[in-house]
Design a protein around this motif. Structure first.
Motif, mmCIF file in Angstrom:
data_model
loop_
_atom_site.group_PDB
_atom_site.id
_atom_site.type_symbol
_atom_site.label_atom_id
_atom_site.label_comp_id
_atom_site.label_asym_id
_atom_site.label_seq_id
_atom_site.Cartn_x
_atom_site.Cartn_y
_atom_site.Cartn_z
ATOM 1 N N TYR A 111 31.476 43.375 48.681
ATOM 2 C CA TYR A 111 32.229 42.956 47.501
ATOM 3 C C TYR A 111 31.466 43.295 46.216
ATOM 4 N N GLU A 112 30.154 43.100 46.237
ATOM 5 C CA GLU A 112 29.364 43.427 45.056
ATOM 6 C C GLU A 112 29.392 44.924 44.769
ATOM 7 N N GLN A 113 29.290 45.732 45.828
ATOM 8 C CA GLN A 113 29.253 47.178 45.653
ATOM 9 C C GLN A 113 30.568 47.712 45.075
ATOM 10 N N ILE A 114 31.683 47.217 45.584
ATOM 11 C CA ILE A 114 32.977 47.767 45.144
ATOM 12 C C ILE A 114 33.533 47.024 43.934
ATOM 13 N N ASP A 115 32.819 46.000 43.464
ATOM 14 C CA ASP A 115 33.217 45.237 42.278
ATOM 15 C C ASP A 115 34.668 44.772 42.388
ATOM 16 N N VAL A 116 34.966 44.072 43.481
ATOM 17 C CA VAL A 116 36.338 43.605 43.703
ATOM 18 C C VAL A 116 36.712 42.568 42.659
ATOM 19 N N LYS A 117 37.937 42.674 42.155
ATOM 20 C CA LYS A 117 38.432 41.761 41.130
ATOM 21 C C LYS A 117 39.504 40.823 41.647
ATOM 22 N N VAL A 118 40.275 41.271 42.639
ATOM 23 C CA VAL A 118 41.357 40.460 43.207
ATOM 24 C C VAL A 118 41.309 40.607 44.718
ATOM 25 N N VAL A 119 41.255 39.473 45.421
ATOM 26 C CA VAL A 119 41.283 39.481 46.882
ATOM 27 C C VAL A 119 42.593 38.842 47.329
ATOM 28 N N VAL A 120 43.333 39.553 48.177
ATOM 29 C CA VAL A 120 44.650 39.114 48.637
ATOM 30 C C VAL A 120 44.538 38.685 50.100
ATOM 31 N N TYR A 121 45.132 37.541 50.428
ATOM 32 C CA TYR A 121 45.082 36.981 51.776
ATOM 33 C C TYR A 121 46.507 36.820 52.300
ATOM 34 N N VAL A 122 46.750 37.253 53.540
ATOM 35 C CA VAL A 122 48.106 37.179 54.101
ATOM 36 C C VAL A 122 48.250 36.053 55.120
ATOM 37 N N PRO B 27 42.997 51.147 42.728
ATOM 38 C CA PRO B 27 42.362 51.442 44.013
ATOM 39 C C PRO B 27 42.278 50.181 44.870
ATOM 40 N N LEU B 28 42.712 50.281 46.109
ATOM 41 C CA LEU B 28 42.816 49.116 46.995
ATOM 42 C C LEU B 28 42.251 49.464 48.360
ATOM 43 N N ALA B 29 41.487 48.553 48.915
ATOM 44 C CA ALA B 29 40.950 48.719 50.263
ATOM 45 C C ALA B 29 41.306 47.500 51.101
ATOM 46 N N VAL B 30 41.485 47.724 52.387
ATOM 47 C CA VAL B 30 41.636 46.635 53.353
ATOM 48 C C VAL B 30 40.253 46.340 53.921
ATOM 49 N N TYR C 41 36.691 49.268 44.233
ATOM 50 C CA TYR C 41 38.030 48.911 44.697
ATOM 51 C C TYR C 41 38.379 47.578 44.057
ATOM 52 N N PRO C 42 39.073 47.600 42.921
ATOM 53 C CA PRO C 42 39.354 46.330 42.233
ATOM 54 C C PRO C 42 40.230 45.378 43.024
ATOM 55 N N VAL C 43 41.008 45.897 43.984
ATOM 56 C CA VAL C 43 41.870 45.027 44.793
ATOM 57 C C VAL C 43 41.497 45.198 46.263
ATOM 58 N N VAL C 44 41.381 44.082 46.950
ATOM 59 C CA VAL C 44 41.076 44.067 48.383
ATOM 60 C C VAL C 44 42.121 43.221 49.100
ATOM 61 N N ALA C 45 42.620 43.711 50.214
ATOM 62 C CA ALA C 45 43.415 42.898 51.131
ATOM 63 C C ALA C 45 42.491 42.495 52.274
ATOM 64 N N TYR C 46 42.199 41.232 52.367
ATOM 65 C CA TYR C 46 41.213 40.726 53.337
ATOM 66 C C TYR C 46 41.932 40.204 54.568
ATOM 67 N N PHE C 47 41.486 40.662 55.747
ATOM 68 C CA PHE C 47 42.095 40.187 56.992
ATOM 69 C C PHE C 47 41.004 40.092 58.048
ATOM 70 N N LEU D 210 45.398 53.812 53.546
ATOM 71 C CA LEU D 210 44.516 52.970 52.756
ATOM 72 C C LEU D 210 43.124 52.957 53.381
ATOM 73 N N PRO D 211 42.063 52.946 52.586
ATOM 74 C CA PRO D 211 40.723 52.809 53.175
ATOM 75 C C PRO D 211 40.584 51.450 53.848
ATOM 76 N N VAL D 212 40.049 51.439 55.053
ATOM 77 C CA VAL D 212 39.841 50.206 55.809
ATOM 78 C C VAL D 212 38.346 50.049 56.020
ATOM 79 N N LEU D 213 37.759 49.031 55.412
ATOM 80 C CA LEU D 213 36.331 48.794 55.437
ATOM 81 C C LEU D 213 36.027 47.629 56.366
ATOM 82 N N PHE D 214 34.932 47.745 57.092
ATOM 83 C CA PHE D 214 34.589 46.757 58.113
ATOM 84 C C PHE D 214 33.278 46.082 57.746
#
Length: 423
Positions: free
Chosen positions: A121-132, A86-89, A55-61, A106-110
């Motif tokens: 983060y290592e497993q999904i090889d996230v490239k961009v993390v978005v914070y709201v 591909p994006l996951a929360v 998931y190259p993009v993650v929305a972190y909350f 959207l997939p929501v991972l805990f």
């Protein structure tokens, strides 16, 4: 008689697997395992990492359902991002995880603990993390070194909380327009303004289903105050100071429909003054009966189309209305009765009428003036460009292209960490 320990309950297989993966710190394992075995905590310690796709993009909350409105307004935009990447929360609160899984495709991972978050983060090889937002647990996510970290906030307003030294922690900060750039320039020292990326308000490009129709024979006045904030410096609410007076003055007019839509956190306010005033406003509207409304849990954006006049506080509500309904007047409040300070911190205040300690005595006249005409229309038009400056639709295009660029740049920018192979 020797001490005999009480037998511990057998651990569910899912807990044993999680412990074997090392997703809990050693000091917390026993406590967590017993609690989970008793059914008190979520059935997952972390996502099952095996088999998770990138998931190259993650929305972190990381916050609770109480703050979930901050993320929910971004979900439609994030769903559009997911059409390109591909994006996951990623969440840190199980009760919110369950709610979001029911609210979005959207997939929501805990991830419960920091070690689990790192592994994820290592497993999904996230490239961009978005914070709201600027929740303190954001700094746990910021530990991850192989991604670009982008702060987008959850609105555009002149609240002091919109500008924080925490902005220095992110690679980029997405802002709405020139007003936000100037806000950062005024408030922060030693801050690189090149980190700011102007994208308008992508959320406002999306169509929101109207939840309120015009009422023939009556003009609709929306009173939409904010909450009291985390501390006095961030307290912009009018509920306890002017809210009851505003509603009474509006109810005195036979040609007006009053719609009361406060910030969601007004409904759970612990501040006694706010809670008492809110209860009185609800009582007044209930006693007045139809056609007056209290859509307390509606999306405020769905109310704008039928609104003839907005009364609000310093918050994102007024600026969103300025963007979506430049044809309709709005009135701001100032609980501090300090006009010079208000205009310096909130340029919009110089283009609208203001309810404060000096003007509340003539509240009926102030409201009547704005209902009879639109005396500040040209001033608001100028300020709309200052805050946003983009045509509707341009914000989404800019934001999506910005995310594209971040994903592409990450692979060019990241360097191998000690002991690891190439990116």
């Amino acid at each position: 008689m020797p001490h005999v320990s009480a037998p511990q309950p057998a651990l569910p297989q899912r807990v044993r697997r999680a412990l074997a993966r090392g997703l809990l710190s050693a000091g917390a394992r026993a406590k967590r395992a017993v609690s989970r075995a008793a059914g008190d905590e979520p059935p997952e310690l972390s996502p099952a990492l095996e088999g998770l796709p990138p998931y190259p993009v993650v929305a972190y909350f990381a916050d609770t359902p109480l703050q979930a409105y901050q993320l929910r307004q971004w979900l439609p935009v994030l769903e559009r991002v997911a059409e390109r990447h591909p994006l996951a929360v990623v969440t840190r609160q199980w009760d919110l995880t369950e709610q979001l899984r029911a609210a979005t495709d959207l997939p929501v991972l805990f991830a419960l603990e920091l070690d689990g978050l790192r592994r994820l983060y290592e497993q999904i090889d996230v490239k961009v993390v978005v914070y709201v937002n600027n929740g303190w647990r954001n700094f746990q996510s910021l530990i991850y070194q192989r991604a670009l970290h982008v702060h987008v906030n959850h609105g555009e307003s002149d609240k002091i909380s919109m500008v924080s030294n925490q902005a220095k922690a992110y690679d980029h900060v997405v802002v709405a327009g020139r007003a936000a750039v100037e806000r950062h320039r005024r408030a922060l020292i030693n801050f690189d303004l090149d980190r700011l990326v102007v994208c308008g308000r992508p959320q406002l490009d999306l169509d929101v289903a109207p939840t309120l129709d015009p009422l023939p024979g009556r003009r609709t006045v929306l009173y939409a105050p904010t909450w009291s904030g985390e501390d006095d410096a961030n307290n912009y609410t009018s509920v306890d100071r002017y809210g009851v007076a505003v509603v009474r003055a509006l109810l005195d007019r036979p040609d007006v429909r009053v719609v009361y839509k406060p910030h969601p956190r007004v409904l759970t306010a612990e501040d006694r003054g706010v809670a008492t005033a809110h209860a009185e406003i609800v009582r007044l509207l209930a006693a007045a009966g139809p056609p007056h409304l209290r859509p307390l849990k509606s999306d405020v954006l769905g109310l704008y189309g039928a609104t003839d006049l907005l009364v609000t506080d310093i918050s994102a509500v007024g600026l969103d209305f300025l963007y979506l309904r430049p044809d309709a007047p709005l009135v701001l409040t100032d609980r501090h009765t300090d006009r010079a300070r208000l205009v310096a911190e909130a340029p919009l205040a110089g283009a609208v009428d203001v309810v404060d300690g000096d003007t509340v005595g003539d509240l009926a006249g102030l409201l009547a003036k704005n209902l009879a005409a639109d005396p500040r229309h040209d001033d608001r038009a100028r300020l709309r460009d200052h805050y946003f400056g983009l045509a509707r639709g341009e914000s989404s295009r800019r934001f999506l292209e910005f995310v594209d660029d971040c994903v592409a740049r990450r692979d060019a920018l990241v360097a191998p960490l000690p002991g690891q192979g190439p990116a």
